[in-house]
Design a protein around this motif. Sequence first.
Motif, PDB file in Angstrom:
ATOM      1  N   GLY A  90       0.804  -1.216   0.000  1.00  0.00           N
ATOM      2  CA  GLY A  90       0.000   0.000   0.000  1.00  0.00           C
ATOM      3  C   GLY A  90       0.836   1.266   0.000  1.00  0.00           C
ATOM      4  N   ARG A  91       2.128   1.149  -0.317  1.00  0.00           N
ATOM      5  CA  ARG A  91       3.023   2.306  -0.310  1.00  0.00           C
ATOM      6  C   ARG A  91       3.133   2.956  -1.683  1.00  0.00           C
ATOM      7  N   LEU A  92       2.543   2.336  -2.701  1.00  0.00           N
ATOM      8  CA  LEU A  92       2.588   2.868  -4.061  1.00  0.00           C
ATOM      9  C   LEU A  92       1.262   2.570  -4.730  1.00  0.00           C
ATOM     10  N   SER A  93       0.699   3.579  -5.371  1.00  0.00           N
ATOM     11  CA  SER A  93      -0.548   3.374  -6.097  1.00  0.00           C
ATOM     12  C   SER A  93      -0.609   4.358  -7.251  1.00  0.00           C
ATOM     13  N   ALA A  94      -1.485   4.080  -8.182  1.00  0.00           N
ATOM     14  CA  ALA A  94      -1.683   4.968  -9.326  1.00  0.00           C
ATOM     15  C   ALA A  94      -2.935   5.804  -9.080  1.00  0.00           C
ATOM     16  N   HIS A  97      -7.996   9.128 -12.350  1.00  0.00           N
ATOM     17  CA  HIS A  97      -8.740  10.354 -12.648  1.00  0.00           C
ATOM     18  C   HIS A  97     -10.242  10.082 -12.605  1.00  0.00           C
ATOM     19  N   GLU A  98     -10.656   9.078 -13.387  1.00  0.00           N
ATOM     20  CA  GLU A  98     -12.076   8.747 -13.428  1.00  0.00           C
ATOM     21  C   GLU A  98     -12.248   7.361 -14.048  1.00  0.00           C
ATOM     22  N   THR A  99     -13.307   6.694 -13.637  1.00  0.00           N
ATOM     23  CA  THR A  99     -13.685   5.402 -14.208  1.00  0.00           C
ATOM     24  C   THR A  99     -14.953   5.596 -15.025  1.00  0.00           C
ATOM     25  N   TYR A 100     -14.931   5.087 -16.261  1.00  0.00           N
ATOM     26  CA  TYR A 100     -16.060   5.215 -17.182  1.00  0.00           C
ATOM     27  C   TYR A 100     -16.574   3.833 -17.538  1.00  0.00           C
ATOM     28  N   ARG A 101     -17.874   3.747 -17.834  1.00  0.00           N
ATOM     29  CA  ARG A 101     -18.419   2.528 -18.420  1.00  0.00           C
ATOM     30  C   ARG A 101     -17.976   2.489 -19.885  1.00  0.00           C
ATOM     31  N   LEU A 102     -17.908   1.305 -20.439  1.00  0.00           N
ATOM     32  CA  LEU A 102     -17.474   1.150 -21.826  1.00  0.00           C
ATOM     33  C   LEU A 102     -18.326   1.984 -22.773  1.00  0.00           C
ATOM     34  N   GLU A 103     -19.608   2.122 -22.461  1.00  0.00           N
ATOM     35  CA  GLU A 103     -20.497   2.920 -23.307  1.00  0.00           C
ATOM     36  C   GLU A 103     -20.121   4.404 -23.264  1.00  0.00           C
ATOM     37  N   GLU A 104     -19.342   4.797 -22.277  1.00  0.00           N
ATOM     38  CA  GLU A 104     -18.934   6.200 -22.126  1.00  0.00           C
ATOM     39  C   GLU A 104     -17.534   6.453 -22.699  1.00  0.00           C
ATOM     40  N   ILE A 105     -17.167   5.684 -23.685  1.00  0.00           N
ATOM     41  CA  ILE A 105     -15.819   5.816 -24.236  1.00  0.00           C
ATOM     42  C   ILE A 105     -15.564   7.205 -24.841  1.00  0.00           C
ATOM     43  N   ALA A 106     -16.596   7.810 -25.424  1.00  0.00           N
ATOM     44  CA  ALA A 106     -16.411   9.143 -26.030  1.00  0.00           C
ATOM     45  C   ALA A 106     -15.960  10.181 -24.995  1.00  0.00           C
ATOM     46  N   PRO A 107     -16.643  10.328 -23.842  1.00  0.00           N
ATOM     47  CA  PRO A 107     -16.145  11.296 -22.866  1.00  0.00           C
ATOM     48  C   PRO A 107     -14.798  10.904 -22.260  1.00  0.00           C
ATOM     49  N   ALA A 108     -14.533   9.603 -22.167  1.00  0.00           N
ATOM     50  CA  ALA A 108     -13.228   9.161 -21.657  1.00  0.00           C
ATOM     51  C   ALA A 108     -12.114   9.596 -22.611  1.00  0.00           C
ATOM     52  N   LEU A 109     -12.325   9.375 -23.902  1.00  0.00           N
ATOM     53  CA  LEU A 109     -11.335   9.795 -24.894  1.00  0.00           C
ATOM     54  C   LEU A 109     -11.209  11.315 -24.937  1.00  0.00           C
ATOM     55  N   HIS A 110     -12.323  12.002 -24.739  1.00  0.00           N
ATOM     56  CA  HIS A 110     -12.296  13.466 -24.717  1.00  0.00           C
ATOM     57  C   HIS A 110     -11.434  13.964 -23.547  1.00  0.00           C
ATOM     58  N   ALA A 111     -11.567  13.337 -22.383  1.00  0.00           N
ATOM     59  CA  ALA A 111     -10.755  13.721 -21.219  1.00  0.00           C
ATOM     60  C   ALA A 111      -9.268  13.547 -21.519  1.00  0.00           C
ATOM     61  N   ALA A 113      -7.877  13.408 -24.710  1.00  0.00           N
ATOM     62  CA  ALA A 113      -7.492  14.262 -25.843  1.00  0.00           C
ATOM     63  C   ALA A 113      -7.354  15.727 -25.450  1.00  0.00           C
ATOM     64  N   THR A 114      -8.164  16.168 -24.502  1.00  0.00           N
ATOM     65  CA  THR A 114      -8.109  17.574 -24.085  1.00  0.00           C
ATOM     66  C   THR A 114      -7.201  17.774 -22.881  1.00  0.00           C
ATOM     67  N   ARG A 115      -6.506  16.726 -22.501  1.00  0.00           N
ATOM     68  CA  ARG A 115      -5.541  16.757 -21.384  1.00  0.00           C
ATOM     69  C   ARG A 115      -6.193  17.160 -20.063  1.00  0.00           C
ATOM     70  N   LYS A 116      -7.442  16.780 -19.891  1.00  0.00           N
ATOM     71  CA  LYS A 116      -8.160  17.041 -18.633  1.00  0.00           C
ATOM     72  C   LYS A 116      -7.878  15.945 -17.607  1.00  0.00           C
ATOM     73  N   ALA A 117      -7.490  14.768 -18.090  1.00  0.00           N
ATOM     74  CA  ALA A 117      -7.253  13.640 -17.191  1.00  0.00           C
ATOM     75  C   ALA A 117      -5.965  13.867 -16.400  1.00  0.00           C
ATOM     76  N   MET A 118      -6.091  13.782 -15.101  1.00  0.00           N
ATOM     77  CA  MET A 118      -4.930  13.898 -14.215  1.00  0.00           C
ATOM     78  C   MET A 118      -4.764  12.542 -13.519  1.00  0.00           C
ATOM     79  N   GLY A 119      -4.201  11.601 -14.211  1.00  0.00           N
ATOM     80  CA  GLY A 119      -4.067  10.238 -13.718  1.00  0.00           C
ATOM     81  C   GLY A 119      -4.648   9.260 -14.729  1.00  0.00           C
TER      82      GLY A 119
END
Length: 125
Positions: A90-94, A97-111, A113-119
Amino acid sequence: MRGATDGKGPDVIYDPVGGSYAEAALRAIAWGGRFLVVGFASGEIPKLPLNLVLLKSCDIRGVFWGSWAERNRAGYRANLSEILQLCAQGRLSAHVHETYRLEEIAPALHALATRKAMGKVILRP
């Protein structure tokens, strides 16, 4: 960067981005520091003024992890074993940023592509 290091600057800079930020990062490095060139996610390969390397007495090191792992299999296995132990303890973890359902792939890719994802961005069925 200097505020977090009592004005000294960071001893190590890990740069997977390149581009226009690389020179500013190199200017901020501590005396005798190490600048690790990991990649060019910005799409731009920076041209660094070598006088900064002289003035900072620092090193610039290319880090091609895949090639290193192929050439140093024992070192790779040792590093991976240590990383797995740290995760198990438990001393290292990733950071996720967010977990998406497979059906939500478009907003996941948008996060991404727009460099909004922090992790990490995770897709689940």
